[in-house]
Enzyme design. Structure first.
Site, PDB file in Angstrom:
ATOM      1  N   HIS A 273       0.859  -1.168   0.000  1.00  0.00           N
ATOM      2  CA  HIS A 273       0.000   0.000   0.000  1.00  0.00           C
ATOM      3  C   HIS A 273       0.899   1.223   0.000  1.00  0.00           C
ATOM      4  CE1 HIS A 273      -3.676  -2.227   0.738  1.00  0.00           C
ATOM      5  NE2 HIS A 273      -3.006  -2.948   1.613  1.00  0.00           N
ATOM      6  N   GLU A 274       0.592   2.162  -0.835  1.00  0.00           N
ATOM      7  CA  GLU A 274       1.442   3.341  -0.918  1.00  0.00           C
ATOM      8  C   GLU A 274       1.211   4.235   0.295  1.00  0.00           C
ATOM      9  OE1 GLU A 274       0.676   4.897  -4.786  1.00  0.00           O
ATOM     10  OE2 GLU A 274       1.610   3.189  -5.746  1.00  0.00           O
TER      11      GLU A 274
END
Length: 103
Positions: A36-37
């Protein structure tokens, strides 16, 4: 396995050695992460403890980008909590009282 549009734009034919420009375009347009960024506006370096962007008046960031490091689990719950805390901070700043709080 070069996408046809990219092959055309670089005059690439199957079996040809790829040019540096082709490899750069492949990386730029088709590289993905499995994580997940997060952590692009890290707390302490971009935002302060009250989620205010340093050096920019009236702007806060309240999403996963403020996490100093990537969570070891799913970022969903942590991101929800960041949003809840941001709501509390904004309410306090404007002398508003929330009916329920998380903190």
């Amino acid at each position: 396995m070069v996408p046809p549009a990219l092959a055309d734009s670089h005059s690439y034919a199957a079996g040809d050695p790829p040019s540096d420009a082709l490899l750069e375009d492949l990386a730029r347009h088709y590289a993905l992460t499995v994580y997940h960024e997060t952590s692009t506006c890290r707390m302490g370096s971009v935002v302060d403890a009250e989620l205010r962007v340093m050096g920019v008046a009236g702007l806060r960031v309240a999403d996963a980008s403020i996490m100093p490091t990537v969570e070891s689990g799913n970022t969903n719950a942590a991101t929800i909590m960041i949003g809840e805390r941001a709501a509390e901070l904004i309410a306090e700043e404007h002398q508003l009282r929330l009916t329920t709080t998380v903190g």
